[in-house]
Design an enzyme around this catalytic site. Structure first.
Site, mmCIF file in Angstrom:
data_model
loop_
_atom_site.group_PDB
_atom_site.id
_atom_site.type_symbol
_atom_site.label_atom_id
_atom_site.label_comp_id
_atom_site.label_asym_id
_atom_site.label_seq_id
_atom_site.Cartn_x
_atom_site.Cartn_y
_atom_site.Cartn_z
ATOM 1 N N ARG A 57 -14.997 11.417 7.072
ATOM 2 C CA ARG A 57 -15.992 10.635 7.796
ATOM 3 C C ARG A 57 -15.680 9.142 7.861
ATOM 4 O O ARG A 57 -15.802 8.528 8.922
ATOM 5 C CB ARG A 57 -17.388 10.838 7.166
ATOM 6 C CG ARG A 57 -18.040 12.128 7.564
ATOM 7 C CD ARG A 57 -18.911 12.663 6.446
ATOM 8 N NE ARG A 57 -18.051 13.153 5.387
ATOM 9 C CZ ARG A 57 -17.598 14.404 5.311
ATOM 10 N NH1 ARG A 57 -17.974 15.275 6.191
ATOM 11 N NH2 ARG A 57 -16.776 14.786 4.350
ATOM 12 N N THR A 58 -15.305 8.549 6.742
ATOM 13 C CA THR A 58 -15.109 7.090 6.758
ATOM 14 C C THR A 58 -14.000 6.719 7.731
ATOM 15 O O THR A 58 -14.157 5.846 8.585
ATOM 16 C CB THR A 58 -14.804 6.573 5.336
ATOM 17 O OG1 THR A 58 -15.874 6.967 4.485
ATOM 18 C CG2 THR A 58 -14.676 5.061 5.312
ATOM 19 N N LYS A 86 8.512 4.637 -1.348
ATOM 20 C CA LYS A 86 9.759 4.033 -1.867
ATOM 21 C C LYS A 86 9.470 3.033 -2.980
ATOM 22 O O LYS A 86 10.366 2.341 -3.442
ATOM 23 C CB LYS A 86 10.486 3.293 -0.727
ATOM 24 C CG LYS A 86 10.856 4.160 0.457
ATOM 25 C CD LYS A 86 11.561 3.289 1.510
ATOM 26 C CE LYS A 86 11.735 4.039 2.812
ATOM 27 N NZ LYS A 86 12.146 3.130 3.900
ATOM 28 N N ARG A 107 -8.952 2.329 1.834
ATOM 29 C CA ARG A 107 -9.511 3.241 0.819
ATOM 30 C C ARG A 107 -8.406 3.503 -0.184
ATOM 31 O O ARG A 107 -7.264 3.784 0.183
ATOM 32 C CB ARG A 107 -9.978 4.555 1.436
ATOM 33 C CG ARG A 107 -10.222 5.596 0.349
ATOM 34 C CD ARG A 107 -10.916 6.812 0.823
ATOM 35 N NE ARG A 107 -12.284 6.514 1.197
ATOM 36 C CZ ARG A 107 -13.174 7.465 1.499
ATOM 37 N NH1 ARG A 107 -12.823 8.739 1.476
ATOM 38 N NH2 ARG A 107 -14.404 7.146 1.834
ATOM 39 N N HIS A 135 -18.682 1.527 -2.335
ATOM 40 C CA HIS A 135 -18.465 2.037 -0.982
ATOM 41 C C HIS A 135 -19.482 1.351 -0.069
ATOM 42 O O HIS A 135 -20.469 1.960 0.362
ATOM 43 C CB HIS A 135 -18.647 3.557 -0.995
ATOM 44 C CG HIS A 135 -18.028 4.271 0.171
ATOM 45 N ND1 HIS A 135 -17.693 3.640 1.353
ATOM 46 C CD2 HIS A 135 -17.695 5.577 0.331
ATOM 47 C CE1 HIS A 135 -17.175 4.530 2.184
ATOM 48 N NE2 HIS A 135 -17.161 5.712 1.586
HETATM 49 N N1 ASP Z 1 -17.292 10.675 0.907
HETATM 50 C C1 ASP Z 1 -17.891 9.974 -0.206
HETATM 51 C C2 ASP Z 1 -16.899 9.019 -0.846
HETATM 52 O O1 ASP Z 1 -15.805 8.864 -0.351
HETATM 53 C C3 ASP Z 1 -18.551 10.885 -1.180
HETATM 54 C C4 ASP Z 1 -17.678 11.884 -1.899
HETATM 55 O O2 ASP Z 1 -16.452 11.904 -1.734
HETATM 56 O O3 ASP Z 1 -18.254 12.673 -2.648
HETATM 57 O O4 ASP Z 1 -17.207 8.422 -1.845
#
Ligand code: ASP
Length: 308
Positions: A57-58, A86, A107, A135
């Site tokens: 999703r992100t 590398k 991320r 987050h």
């Molecule tokens: N998608 C959310 C996160 O990246 C929640 C999860 O992974 O449980 O933190």
């Protein structure tokens, strides 16, 4: 209020009125997010999406947000295909990416990595989740969801259930909710309870909160925010086994639920919400997923300075 050029590392980077402003802009973005209106607001801008950890999703909603506004996206979802393989450092990867783009979304499995990236980059850095840390953009879309579903954030009793220890979304959300007049309940087995420093931050902001080990009743709850046990963050697999399956939302629990209680989840869900719940009016998690698009559109447009 000035958003242009700012890094978004934690939700604490924002004052309450700035959060409200982002949610207001997100509201205006809705027709574009739905694809009903076209926009070229971010034409000529490039976002780099650097994902060192799995995401559905992100990453997709950031990319959709950028593209719905006419912008472009570069990046990777599998660091194994880049020079990181590398032995290139995070600092050098960031310095490289920033020379190709106007904003970076990162991320990373290590807490503090977004902060580190922000130190090296001149372009704005947006934290798309750093380990068990924070987050902030999920937090904004969670607040947006509560506001849309409940008609406002204040006055709600909000229960955060599940892995409050390693779950970064609840760390950000608890802090943000403490800025609004809400009542919070943290529900988790003691091994997975909310870190002390988050509880302290919330209390310092004057939050009304209680802590419980079990969800015995949903009576009086307006928003039930469920999270997955963050299996990948347990240093010891045996510790995970001890808490696996320790809670699950099923139809039984809904018997005492308020008529308009909503259930949220940042997703992915593993087995903590029965799929039977999906068809009930309480399930808000897929609408919540969609809300990532307008909220991230608002954030990108504000940070790139094309709107004020
Ligand atoms: N998608 C959310 C996160 O990246 C929640 C999860 O992974 O449980 O933190």
């Amino acid at each position: 209020m000035n958003f242009k050029g700012r890094d978004i590392v934690t939700i604490k980077d924002f004052k309450k009125e700035e959060i409200v402003k982002i949610l207001d802009v997100a509201e205006e973005m809705l027709p574009i997010a739905h694809g009903k209106e076209k926009s070229n607001l971010l034409q000529g801008y490039i976002m780099a999406s650097l994902f060192f950890e799995p995401s559905t999703r992100t990453r997709l909603s950031f990319e959709a947000a950028m593209k719905r506004l006419g912008g472009n996206v570069i990046g990777f979802a599998q660091p194994g295909t880049t020079s990181i393989q590398k032995g290139e450092s995070l600092a050098d990867t960031i310095r490289t990416a920033e020379s190709y783009c106007d904003v970076i979304v990162i991320r990373h499995p290590k807490e503090g990595s977004a902060r580190l990236a922000a130190e090296f980059a001149a372009v704005p850095i947006i934290n798309g989740g750093d380990g068990a840390g924070r987050h902030p953009t999920q937090c904004l879309l969670d607040l947006f969801t509560i506001r849309r579903e409940k008609g406002g954030i204040e006055g709600n009793k909000i229960a955060l259930l599940g892995d409050l220890k390693y779950g970064r979304t609840v760390h950000s959300l608890a802090y943000a909710l403490s800025l609004f007049k809400t009542e919070m309940v943290f529900i988790a087995p003691s091994e997975l309870q909310m870190p002390k420093e988050v509880v302290e931050e919330c209390r310092k902001n004057g939050a009304k909160l209680s802590i419980k080990n079990e969800l015995d009743d949903v009576d009086g709850i307006d928003v039930l925010y469920v999270t997955r046990i963050q299996k990948e963050r347990f240093p010891d697999p045996e510790e995970y086994e001890k808490v696996a399956g320790s809670y699950r939302i099923d139809m039984d629990i809904l018997k005492n639920a308020k008529e308009n209680m909503i259930i949220m989840h940042p997703l992915p869900r593993v087995n903590e919400i029965s799929p039977a719940i999906d068809a009930t009016k309480h399930a808000a998690y897929f609408r919540q997923t969609f809300n990532g698009v307008p909220v991230r559109m608002a954030l990108l447009a504000l940070i790139l300075g094309v709107i004020e």
